[in-house]
Design a protein around this motif. Structure first.
Motif, PDB file in Angstrom:
ATOM      1  N   SER A 243       0.831  -1.212   0.000  1.00  0.00           N
ATOM      2  CA  SER A 243       0.000   0.000   0.000  1.00  0.00           C
ATOM      3  C   SER A 243       0.861   1.256   0.000  1.00  0.00           C
ATOM      4  O   SER A 243       0.554   2.233  -0.687  1.00  0.00           O
ATOM      5  N   LEU A 244       1.949   1.233   0.776  1.00  0.00           N
ATOM      6  CA  LEU A 244       2.825   2.399   0.811  1.00  0.00           C
ATOM      7  C   LEU A 244       3.499   2.620  -0.543  1.00  0.00           C
ATOM      8  O   LEU A 244       3.574   3.752  -1.038  1.00  0.00           O
ATOM      9  N   LEU A 245       3.984   1.539  -1.152  1.00  0.00           N
ATOM     10  CA  LEU A 245       4.651   1.676  -2.440  1.00  0.00           C
ATOM     11  C   LEU A 245       3.693   2.222  -3.497  1.00  0.00           C
ATOM     12  O   LEU A 245       4.073   3.059  -4.327  1.00  0.00           O
ATOM     13  N   VAL A 246       2.447   1.763  -3.462  1.00  0.00           N
ATOM     14  CA  VAL A 246       1.446   2.278  -4.406  1.00  0.00           C
ATOM     15  C   VAL A 246       1.230   3.770  -4.169  1.00  0.00           C
ATOM     16  O   VAL A 246       1.199   4.572  -5.119  1.00  0.00           O
TER      17      VAL A 246
ATOM     18  N   GLY B  14      -2.086  10.267  -3.274  1.00  0.00           N
ATOM     19  CA  GLY B  14      -1.215   9.150  -2.914  1.00  0.00           C
ATOM     20  C   GLY B  14      -1.651   8.470  -1.630  1.00  0.00           C
ATOM     21  O   GLY B  14      -1.692   7.231  -1.541  1.00  0.00           O
ATOM     22  N   TYR B  15      -2.003   9.269  -0.612  1.00  0.00           N
ATOM     23  CA  TYR B  15      -2.463   8.699   0.652  1.00  0.00           C
ATOM     24  C   TYR B  15      -3.799   7.986   0.507  1.00  0.00           C
ATOM     25  O   TYR B  15      -4.031   6.938   1.121  1.00  0.00           O
ATOM     26  N   VAL B  16      -4.691   8.540  -0.288  1.00  0.00           N
ATOM     27  CA  VAL B  16      -5.988   7.883  -0.507  1.00  0.00           C
ATOM     28  C   VAL B  16      -5.781   6.501  -1.120  1.00  0.00           C
ATOM     29  O   VAL B  16      -6.407   5.516  -0.701  1.00  0.00           O
ATOM     30  N   ALA B  17      -4.878   6.402  -2.090  1.00  0.00           N
ATOM     31  CA  ALA B  17      -4.610   5.110  -2.729  1.00  0.00           C
ATOM     32  C   ALA B  17      -4.092   4.092  -1.715  1.00  0.00           C
ATOM     33  O   ALA B  17      -4.525   2.927  -1.704  1.00  0.00           O
TER      34      ALA B  17
END
Length: 538
Positions: free
Chosen positions: A406-409, A437-440
């Protein structure tokens, strides 16, 4: 751990974290006054601190929080000796990684400096950045050991030492920083680079003070810890190799999650100047990056301190419930945490956005761009908080691999969007790319928690809608008062801005509290204490 123990532990850690964060916020007022005549001073300070934060996470390698999880796991089955064995070897390992990280950061300072300075038109030079990075790198020698001891206490679900040492570290750092900058600039007539170097070196001094306090706590509690170890089962003999194999599995996600926010800031540091220079704005890029990564970020991060406290408290708590297979208790803890987190962070973030002008003026003086950035950046605090807590939950249920994904995405989304959005919207584009980016990353975390913890979001969604309604109602009197006071007071005056901020903030907090008490939402989240409080004042 019972619900009351969870709330008490979270309260202690939250209180210490809030005090530490507020000290870290309020010192910028005198600090800004000391360096306000030095162009690019705050940007230079931040150029040193962002790589330091990343190197610090690498130096600790996620071990402190991983140790907290490891010790909590074995304490739950009364195998206290396993945790103590790990702690002894961990002290040596953290000392070694701290020294190695210091040497690497010190030697690579010129490389990083050349990566962030894009043009001779900028207010900050490569040599200045090198000097500041090297000054702050000394803190890496002591912070990893200090963090390990904090993790040890948290593994025993003792949050007091972490909370107190956080506050002491911040106080000592700030006193040394302000006194040092004053002496360099006004007594020794030194340069801005020397002053900022002293300011960043204060991290080392604060770390030494915190480490000394934690050693005192350990020596004071050692007889009790030894007694627990003697009364434990002591039937398991886990080898050092097996311990570190388990710790590595725990720690890699902790490294990435712990450094998530600095990595988002690092992307800005590495790409923002390039994007601004490409549209002919190299002369103002340091100022805008200073507003984004230092001045407004200092204010936005305050509501997130609650999430940090929750994350540190949740790891041993959820690990304990998960290890025992207590799924009902696990789901209650997740449910309560989501609701309390949103209950506290949403009004804080929304209130900061509504009162962006007086808030920015109080801390940094009147600035139109700073106000505009803060107004759009403040709500992102909710995303910071939710990401931090959901990542902690995933680690507690042993789904670390997904937190890495999730962080990498999220970082890839930020990296892909940052330059085009900055070219289109300047500093506001960086805020927007961070939000997306955080929402993703959060969406992935929520899906994983739903699947692996069998958690249903029905109640959280229902309560969140109620909280949103309360926040909308709260915003009405805040805005009415804000615009009314704006007719007789000047929000660009620091003293009058304080009055506006206090009156409007108090009114908003009062309305939100009354709505929460009347609806009994506060009772459901915080228990009998709120019920007794309401009955006393009814």
């Amino acid at each position: 751990m019972s619900t009351s123990t969870l709330v008490r532990g979270t309260f202690i850690l939250t209180l210490g974290t809030f005090i530490s964060k507020f000290l870290g916020l309020f010192y910028v007022i005198p600090f800004n006054e000391l360096v306000k005549d030095e162009p690019g001073a705050l940007a230079l300070y931040q150029y040193g601190y962002i790589p330091y934060t990343i190197f610090l996470s690498i130096a600790t390698a996620g071990v402190p929080l991983a140790v907290s999880k490891f010790i909590s796991k074995y304490n739950a089955i009364e195998e206290y000796e396993v945790g103590r064995k790990l702690f002894r070897s961990g002290l040596f390992l953290m000392s070694l990684t701290g020294i190695l990280s210091f040497l690497i950061m010190y030697l690579l300072a010129p490389v990083f400096a050349e990566m962030v300075i894009e043009s001779d038109e900028q207010a900050v030079s490569v040599d200045q950045v090198v000097s500041v990075i090297r000054a702050v790198s000394f803190a890496l020698i002591v912070i990893p050991v200090m963090s390990l001891i904090r993790g040890f206490f948290q593994g025993y679900q003792s949050m007091g030492p972490t909370a107190v040492s956080n506050v002491i570290e911040q106080i000592v750092r700030i006193v040394f920083l302000l006194a040092g900058v004053y002496v360099v600039l006004f007594v020794m007539d030194g340069s801005m680079t020397q002053a900022i170097g002293v300011a960043t070196f204060a991290a080392f001094v604060g770390g030494v003070a915190s480490l000394a306090l934690l050693v005192y706590y350990f020596l004071k509690r050692k007889p009790h810890l030894d007694k627990m170890r003697a009364q434990g089962k002591n039937e398991m003999d886990v080898s050092i190799k097996d311990m570190y194999k388990e710790i590595i599995l725990y720690s890699v996600p902790f490294v990435l999650v712990g450094v998530a926010n600095p990595l988002f800031q690092l992307i800005d540091t590495l790409t923002f100047n390039k994007a601004m220079a490409s549209i002919g704005l190299a002369a103002v890029t340091d100022l805008q990056l200073e507003i984004l990564n230092f001045t407004t970020h200092k204010l936005v991060i305050i509501p997130v301190s609650l999430a940090t406290a929750f994350a540190m408290t949740l790891i041993p708590v959820i690990t304990s419930s998960f290890s025992k297979g207590n799924w009902n208790n696990l789901n209650r803890q997740i449910d309560q945490t989501f609701q309390i987190l949103l209950f506290l962070t949403m009004p804080a973030a929304i209130g900061l956005s509504l009162l962006a002008e007086p808030a920015y003026t109080v801390f940094y003086g009147a600035d139109q761009l700073g106000t505009e950035v803060l107004r759009t950046y403040a709500p992102v605090a909710v995303l910071f908080a939710v990401y931090t807590v959901t990542a902690a939950m995933m680690q507690g249920i042993n789904e670390q691999r997904w937190s890495v994904l999730s962080l990498l995405v999220g970082l890839l989304v930020k990296l892909a969007l940052n330059i085009p959005l900055v070219q289109l919207m300047e500093v506001q584009g960086a805020v927007l790319s961070t939000s997306i980016g955080y929402v993703a990353a959060i969406v992935i975390n929520l899906i994983v928690i739903k699947h692996f913890a069998a958690y249903k979001y029905r109640m959280v969604v229902k309560r969140t809608m109620l909280m949103l309604i309360f926040n909308v109602i709260m915003a009405v009197p805040v805005l009415v008062l804000y615009y009314g006071l704006g007719l007789v007071l000047d929000p660009e005056s620091r003293l009058q801005a304080i009055i506006i901020l206090f009156v409007c903030g108090s009114a908003g907090a009062f309305v939100y509290a009354v709505l929460s008490m009347k609806s009994r939402l506060a009772d459901r989240l915080f228990g009998d204490r709120i019920t007794r409080l309401r009955n006393r004042f009814s």
